[in-house]
Write a protein that holds these residues in place. Sequence first.
Motif, PDB file in Angstrom:
ATOM      1  N   PHE A 129       0.863  -1.173   0.000  1.00  0.00           N
ATOM      2  CA  PHE A 129       0.000   0.000   0.000  1.00  0.00           C
ATOM      3  C   PHE A 129       0.907   1.232   0.000  1.00  0.00           C
ATOM      4  O   PHE A 129       1.236   1.772   1.054  1.00  0.00           O
ATOM      5  CB  PHE A 129      -0.910   0.022   1.228  1.00  0.00           C
ATOM      6  CG  PHE A 129      -1.664  -1.269   1.465  1.00  0.00           C
ATOM      7  CD1 PHE A 129      -2.893  -1.493   0.870  1.00  0.00           C
ATOM      8  CD2 PHE A 129      -1.118  -2.268   2.263  1.00  0.00           C
ATOM      9  CE1 PHE A 129      -3.573  -2.678   1.086  1.00  0.00           C
ATOM     10  CE2 PHE A 129      -1.798  -3.450   2.489  1.00  0.00           C
ATOM     11  CZ  PHE A 129      -3.029  -3.660   1.894  1.00  0.00           C
ATOM     12  N   GLY A 130       1.341   1.672  -1.199  1.00  0.00           N
ATOM     13  CA  GLY A 130       2.280   2.790  -1.262  1.00  0.00           C
ATOM     14  C   GLY A 130       3.566   2.426  -0.545  1.00  0.00           C
ATOM     15  O   GLY A 130       4.177   1.383  -0.817  1.00  0.00           O
ATOM     16  N   PRO A 131       3.990   3.243   0.429  1.00  0.00           N
ATOM     17  CA  PRO A 131       5.233   2.953   1.152  1.00  0.00           C
ATOM     18  C   PRO A 131       5.069   1.922   2.269  1.00  0.00           C
ATOM     19  O   PRO A 131       6.017   1.636   2.986  1.00  0.00           O
ATOM     20  CB  PRO A 131       5.618   4.318   1.737  1.00  0.00           C
ATOM     21  CG  PRO A 131       4.305   5.005   1.932  1.00  0.00           C
ATOM     22  CD  PRO A 131       3.429   4.558   0.800  1.00  0.00           C
ATOM     23  N   VAL A 132       3.853   1.345   2.407  1.00  0.00           N
ATOM     24  CA  VAL A 132       3.580   0.390   3.485  1.00  0.00           C
ATOM     25  C   VAL A 132       3.470  -1.017   2.912  1.00  0.00           C
ATOM     26  O   VAL A 132       2.886  -1.229   1.842  1.00  0.00           O
ATOM     27  CB  VAL A 132       2.282   0.750   4.227  1.00  0.00           C
ATOM     28  CG1 VAL A 132       2.007  -0.264   5.344  1.00  0.00           C
ATOM     29  CG2 VAL A 132       2.359   2.163   4.791  1.00  0.00           C
ATOM     30  N   ARG A 133       4.044  -1.992   3.622  1.00  0.00           N
ATOM     31  CA  ARG A 133       3.926  -3.389   3.232  1.00  0.00           C
ATOM     32  C   ARG A 133       3.201  -4.167   4.328  1.00  0.00           C
ATOM     33  O   ARG A 133       3.450  -3.966   5.518  1.00  0.00           O
ATOM     34  CB  ARG A 133       5.304  -4.008   2.999  1.00  0.00           C
ATOM     35  CG  ARG A 133       6.029  -3.459   1.768  1.00  0.00           C
ATOM     36  CD  ARG A 133       7.218  -4.322   1.402  1.00  0.00           C
ATOM     37  NE  ARG A 133       7.912  -3.811   0.227  1.00  0.00           N
ATOM     38  CZ  ARG A 133       8.760  -4.525  -0.501  1.00  0.00           C
ATOM     39  NH1 ARG A 133       9.023  -5.780  -0.176  1.00  0.00           N
ATOM     40  NH2 ARG A 133       9.361  -3.983  -1.551  1.00  0.00           N
ATOM     41  N   SER A 134       2.300  -5.029   3.882  1.00  0.00           N
ATOM     42  CA  SER A 134       1.663  -5.974   4.787  1.00  0.00           C
ATOM     43  C   SER A 134       2.502  -7.240   4.813  1.00  0.00           C
ATOM     44  O   SER A 134       2.881  -7.774   3.760  1.00  0.00           O
ATOM     45  CB  SER A 134       0.244  -6.282   4.301  1.00  0.00           C
ATOM     46  OG  SER A 134      -0.361  -7.270   5.124  1.00  0.00           O
ATOM     47  N   VAL A 135       2.817  -7.690   6.017  1.00  0.00           N
ATOM     48  CA  VAL A 135       3.744  -8.812   6.192  1.00  0.00           C
ATOM     49  C   VAL A 135       2.963 -10.074   6.564  1.00  0.00           C
ATOM     50  O   VAL A 135       1.969 -10.006   7.299  1.00  0.00           O
ATOM     51  CB  VAL A 135       4.773  -8.474   7.302  1.00  0.00           C
ATOM     52  CG1 VAL A 135       5.769  -9.608   7.483  1.00  0.00           C
ATOM     53  CG2 VAL A 135       5.503  -7.186   6.957  1.00  0.00           C
ATOM     54  N   ARG A 136       3.408 -11.200   6.044  1.00  0.00           N
ATOM     55  CA  ARG A 136       2.746 -12.452   6.400  1.00  0.00           C
ATOM     56  C   ARG A 136       2.779 -12.650   7.906  1.00  0.00           C
ATOM     57  O   ARG A 136       3.839 -12.620   8.534  1.00  0.00           O
ATOM     58  CB  ARG A 136       3.421 -13.632   5.704  1.00  0.00           C
ATOM     59  CG  ARG A 136       2.718 -14.965   6.012  1.00  0.00           C
ATOM     60  CD  ARG A 136       3.437 -16.153   5.423  1.00  0.00           C
ATOM     61  NE  ARG A 136       2.822 -17.397   5.899  1.00  0.00           N
ATOM     62  CZ  ARG A 136       3.322 -18.606   5.689  1.00  0.00           C
ATOM     63  NH1 ARG A 136       4.448 -18.746   4.993  1.00  0.00           N
ATOM     64  NH2 ARG A 136       2.717 -19.683   6.162  1.00  0.00           N
ATOM     65  N   ALA A 137       1.606 -12.855   8.477  1.00  0.00           N
ATOM     66  CA  ALA A 137       1.486 -13.030   9.923  1.00  0.00           C
ATOM     67  C   ALA A 137       0.282 -13.914  10.195  1.00  0.00           C
ATOM     68  O   ALA A 137      -0.867 -13.483  10.068  1.00  0.00           O
ATOM     69  CB  ALA A 137       1.335 -11.686  10.621  1.00  0.00           C
ATOM     70  N   ASP A 138       0.539 -15.154  10.538  1.00  0.00           N
ATOM     71  CA  ASP A 138      -0.534 -16.078  10.886  1.00  0.00           C
ATOM     72  C   ASP A 138      -0.024 -17.007  11.982  1.00  0.00           C
ATOM     73  O   ASP A 138       1.096 -16.835  12.484  1.00  0.00           O
ATOM     74  CB  ASP A 138      -1.021 -16.862   9.654  1.00  0.00           C
ATOM     75  CG  ASP A 138       0.119 -17.553   8.910  1.00  0.00           C
ATOM     76  OD1 ASP A 138       0.922 -18.241   9.575  1.00  0.00           O
ATOM     77  OD2 ASP A 138       0.208 -17.397   7.671  1.00  0.00           O
ATOM     78  N   THR A 139      -0.821 -17.959  12.364  1.00  0.00           N
ATOM     79  CA  THR A 139      -0.437 -18.820  13.488  1.00  0.00           C
ATOM     80  C   THR A 139       0.751 -19.721  13.176  1.00  0.00           C
ATOM     81  O   THR A 139       1.389 -20.252  14.090  1.00  0.00           O
ATOM     82  CB  THR A 139      -1.624 -19.696  13.918  1.00  0.00           C
ATOM     83  OG1 THR A 139      -2.099 -20.425  12.774  1.00  0.00           O
ATOM     84  CG2 THR A 139      -2.740 -18.834  14.485  1.00  0.00           C
ATOM     85  N   THR A 140       1.055 -19.889  11.895  1.00  0.00           N
ATOM     86  CA  THR A 140       2.175 -20.769  11.524  1.00  0.00           C
ATOM     87  C   THR A 140       3.421 -20.013  11.084  1.00  0.00           C
ATOM     88  O   THR A 140       4.477 -20.630  10.892  1.00  0.00           O
ATOM     89  CB  THR A 140       1.749 -21.714  10.377  1.00  0.00           C
ATOM     90  OG1 THR A 140       1.418 -20.925   9.221  1.00  0.00           O
ATOM     91  CG2 THR A 140       0.552 -22.559  10.785  1.00  0.00           C
TER      92      THR A 140
END
Length: 533
Positions: A470-481
């Motif tokens: 999202f522009g200069p923001v990154r969503s990082v993989r984050a789950d229970t595993t």
Amino acid sequence: MRRFAELLDRLVLTPSRNAKLKLLSDYFRSTPDPDRGIALAAITGDLDIPGVKPAMLRALVMERMDAVLFAYSYDYVGDLAETVSLVWPAAPDVERRNSELSLSDAVEALLNAGRVQGPAVFAGLLDRLEASSRFALIKLVTGGMRIGVSARMAKQALADVGQVDVSEIEELWHGLDAPYEELFAWLEGRVEKPVAAAYALFRPVMLSNAVAEGDLEKLEPADYAAEWKWDGIRVQTVAEGGVVRLYSRTGDDISGAFPDLMEAIEFDAAIDGELLVGVAGQHTGTFSDLQQRLNRKTVSAKMREKFPVFVRCYDLLQVGGEDLRPLPFRERRQRLEAFAAGLPSERFDLSPFVAFEGWQELEEKRCNPPHPIIEGVMLKRWDSAYVPGRPKGPWFKWKRDPHTVDAVLMYAQRGHGKRSSFYSDYTFGVWTGPEEKPELVPVGKAYFGFTDEELRQIDKFVRDNTVERFGPVRSVRADTTHGLVLEIAFEGLNRSQRHKSGVAMRFPRISRLRWDKPAAEADRLETLQAMLD
């Protein structure tokens, strides 16, 4: 202009405080008036050029390049001023024209242009400059230097130039105007020290040292008074000759954000205290409440009614023309108690003492304070004078131990300045929902508490585990595993209607990277809610 640009470049790339001080002091010594004074005003945040704003800057650059290309460039660079300075098309004879433009010429042209002609004049100036000077000019006029230099550091550099104590400069500061030619003349020994002719000037504050292991064993409890350390902001309320001002601990004039408090001041004195939300003697709000009032240019009647402010008085520095700072704390406190009795009771109250016989008793009270807005205790020697700076021994702060939770990294944003190439601002969350199908909910954001090496490690993790951008923001993989667990230290929690989690952290920072901990074992929202209760 080029000399100022070189200064900013070197300050951004210099991590050492002492090295930054030398860069500043060398610049002030070698740069003529009025350029050095204008640079000083820009660094301390005292330069205002109303005709140039970030939105206008965006509009100007959009006229000269493709909007999508600019968006990609801005995303990569991470800083608006740096992006514009790099993509702005340069004139053919830019080197010659850049050498002819002084800092004072540029600022004078913009001030004379005003809001109507400001965009055209600003664009013309950018046309005359090469990239590094364009960057310097943009930072100069839009503020937000982000060069790792505070106003206090700039004043310390001035003190180094003149071989004087920084407190002398701080006491004069609010009676001086840019470009500070009289100040520089005094520091260089060409004239006598300027007379503090203005009313209601700032008095440099006295600061405390944190209690370290073994400190209390060397101290005699009877030599010290104890007060609660309240979670507001340290302020100085000064009234003199009909002029009323409210200063932050660093000497910034914040009066404009608190007109309701200013209206209640009818004394002639200087009071050191804590600014809090609520009604003195009745209710004390959270720091989150106080944040609703901070950094506002205008304050509505509704805001004043919902978040009233008051000052909890710690010390009395001056009454009329009498300077009380050389007196021992015991005597200043007696004077303060008598003086505070005549102040408006809904806007001022007295910081209460904490009775104790020994350090063990005080530690028990420190760990179990009577109010959630208390973050520890202050220790003040009865015989201590009020000395600017942070002298070792007279005053100590003994804060409550920070809370910690394990949270999961969810989002990362590019930093600024020397961090513009790294993802260094991190949003983290904790688990909520049913145990068999939990979800992460954000609870805070932090951008410090880690080393440069750890920054590189986190940045690599972010790039390797990005799931959305999202522009200069990154969503990082984050789950229970899968996910990176961060141990977050923070001073306290407040309830918040603005956050989905319902909580807001006070002073969150990363205390450890938990590479060893599975994401599923991070804390749950119920843990934070229990802290609130």
